[in-house]
Design an enzyme around this catalytic site. Structure first.
Site, mmCIF file in Angstrom:
data_model
loop_
_atom_site.group_PDB
_atom_site.id
_atom_site.type_symbol
_atom_site.label_atom_id
_atom_site.label_comp_id
_atom_site.label_asym_id
_atom_site.label_seq_id
_atom_site.Cartn_x
_atom_site.Cartn_y
_atom_site.Cartn_z
ATOM 1 N N ASN A 1 89.442 34.467 39.066
ATOM 2 C CA ASN A 1 88.188 34.572 38.315
ATOM 3 C C ASN A 1 88.487 35.333 37.015
ATOM 4 O OD1 ASN A 1 85.641 35.112 37.341
ATOM 5 N ND2 ASN A 1 84.916 36.150 39.182
ATOM 6 N N ARG B 1 87.233 30.078 39.199
ATOM 7 C CA ARG B 1 85.822 30.151 38.866
ATOM 8 C C ARG B 1 85.704 29.812 37.385
ATOM 9 N NH1 ARG B 1 81.730 35.291 39.314
ATOM 10 N NH2 ARG B 1 79.907 34.146 38.629
ATOM 11 N N HIS C 1 75.479 31.632 38.327
ATOM 12 C CA HIS C 1 75.643 32.133 39.704
ATOM 13 C C HIS C 1 75.560 30.983 40.705
ATOM 14 C CE1 HIS C 1 73.706 36.229 38.434
ATOM 15 N NE2 HIS C 1 75.027 36.362 38.447
ATOM 16 N N ARG D 1 70.355 43.177 30.675
ATOM 17 C CA ARG D 1 69.748 42.011 30.009
ATOM 18 C C ARG D 1 68.232 42.044 30.159
ATOM 19 N NH1 ARG D 1 73.641 38.383 33.061
ATOM 20 N NH2 ARG D 1 75.525 38.333 31.795
ATOM 21 N N GLU E 1 81.547 34.773 46.791
ATOM 22 C CA GLU E 1 81.889 33.689 45.859
ATOM 23 C C GLU E 1 83.343 33.257 46.004
ATOM 24 O OE1 GLU E 1 79.490 34.152 41.930
ATOM 25 O OE2 GLU E 1 79.502 36.090 42.913
#
Ligand code: AMP
Length: 400
Positions: A7, A90, A179, A240, A384
């Site tokens: 990743n 990923r 995601h 965010r 993940e």
């Protein structure tokens, strides 16, 4: 099959070597400060963490260091790199062209390259990781698992923005969602864990971490999600802003004499619960502690975060005309019982009843709704890396 899961971020690289038969992690770690001074953290299963400082000008050197660590005679877990049978990457953005995980070939590389515009921080780094693995382990299959792919089943009414069509046609401006690997993994696990019928199920997945997003999954397929063209849309996150009136951009830019690029940076890096808590923290552990000590800004940040989550859940119940199960996942979703309780306190109208004792649990999958709750609510830890490993094995096995 030994699968190396990679990743790559802009200056970091996380990895896990997973045995797909046992699904056990043989070794894991990360490279940090790629392009700066470089640092590898490596940990074999059951062994001590090893930290090596060494220059890593690019992701190629970083991957080289990871591979060296894996075959290191003392602390490595492999005799030779031949034992790595496949690599799963990923990848952030696959645009509209890629709707599922794929074995990487030249065509896939050009799509990832074309999507650099849409994922300017991640796609170039993902490509560097892919190229480095191809160079250092020639002939091994590389699989790309996209953050956007799971959401490609959304209908146009969910993914189109109500702005001139030419922006969609010329620049592919639309909702993509992110995601996806986590939403896909957690929705599948939820269906399995709760014994739902996949082909007749309505599940809402709340992935609440430093980045946070929600998805509505009907019969195993995503029908809507909260992140957009970029991960900025939707929930309030660590730093965010999530949804806001787009006119705020011009208004603040004029007042502060800054440009749009700087404003978007602020919306990504200096907003969210960090901003609402007056700069205290983006971490819910700090916010909860401050709230318990009477800090009003921290309390507001947590309240606003939960309120936004509850509003999205409500809108996705409407989108699917019902819901069978709600799953919480991600660092906050899995650990912050206060957040789960606050979110669920808005959802009594759905006949949801929470068991306060069960809500205190942590760790594995668990149900936190009562027996007579009309909607099941569960915590389903995301994984993940394991999801990427499973997708990689499926594709590589099918191609044999
Ligand atoms: P993630 O991005 O999924 O790794 O989630 C990271 C975030 O999870 C952290 O920034 C915290 O806000 C939150 N978190 C992790 N552990 C806890 C905990 N024990 N209690 C509350 N929040 C937590």
């Amino acid at each position: 099959m030994n699968v190396l899961v990679v990743n790559c971020g802009s200056s970091s690289l996380k990895f896990q070597l997973i045995n797909s038969e046992t699904e056990a992690v043989a070794a894991k770690g990360l490279c940090e400060r790629i392009g700066l001074d470089g640092r590898l953290v490596y940990q074999p299963a059951g062994g001590e963490k090893e930290i090596t400082e060494a220059p890593m000008p690019t992701h190629t050197e970083a991957i080289k260091m990871v591979l060296d660590a894996l075959v290191n005679p003392k602390t490595g877990v492999l005799k030779s790199l031949d034992e790595v049978e496949a690599i799963g990457h990923r990848v952030l953005h696959g645009g509209s062209k890629i709707t599922q995980s794929v074995i990487i070939n030249d065509e896939v590389i050009s799509v990832i390259d074309e999507c650099c515009d849409l994922g300017p921080l991640h796609n170039p780094a993902n490509l560097m990781g892919i190229r480095a693995c191809m160079e250092l382990m020639p002939g091994k299959p590389n699989v790309a698992v996209f953050d956007t792919a799971f959401h490609q089943t959304m209908p146009p009414k969910a993914y189109r923005y109500a702005i001139p069509t030419k922006y969609y046609e010329k620049y592919a401006v639309r909702k993509y969602g992110f995601h996806g690997t986590s939403h896909s993994f957690v929705s599948k696990e939820t269906i399995k864990y709760l014994g739902l019928d996949k082909d007749n199920s309505k599940v809402i997945v709340c992935h609440l971490g430093n980045g946070a997003s929600i998805s509505a999954v009907e019969n195993g397929k995503c029908v809507d999600t909260s992140m957009g063209l970029t991960p900025l849309e939707g929930l309030i996150m660590g730093t965010r802003s999530g949804d806001l009136d787009p006119a705020v951009l011009e208004f603040v830019c004029k007042k502060e004499n800054i440009d749009v690029k700087e404003m978007v940076r602020i919306l990504n890096k200096e907003s969210g619960v960090m901003a609402l808590s007056n700069g205290l923290s983006s971490d819910f552990r700090d916010l909860e502690e401050a709230m318990d000590n009477g800090n009003e800004a921290a309390a507001l940040a947590i309240d606003a975060f939960c309120y936004r989550v509850a509003k999205y859940v409500g809108s996705y119940v409407a989108a699917m005309n019902g819901v069978d199960a709600i799953a919480f996942t991600g660092g906050i979703g899995e650990n912050a019982d206060v957040v789960r309780a606050k979110v669920l306190s808005y959802l009594g109208y759905l006949g949801i009843k929470m068991d306060p004792e069960m809500n205190k649990k942590r760790g594995e999958n668990f149900v936190l709704s009562t027996e007579d709750s009309k909607v099941k609510v569960a915590v389903i830890p995301t994984n993940e890396e394991l999801a990427i490993c499973r997708e990689t094995v499926e594709l590589v096995t099918a191609a044999k």
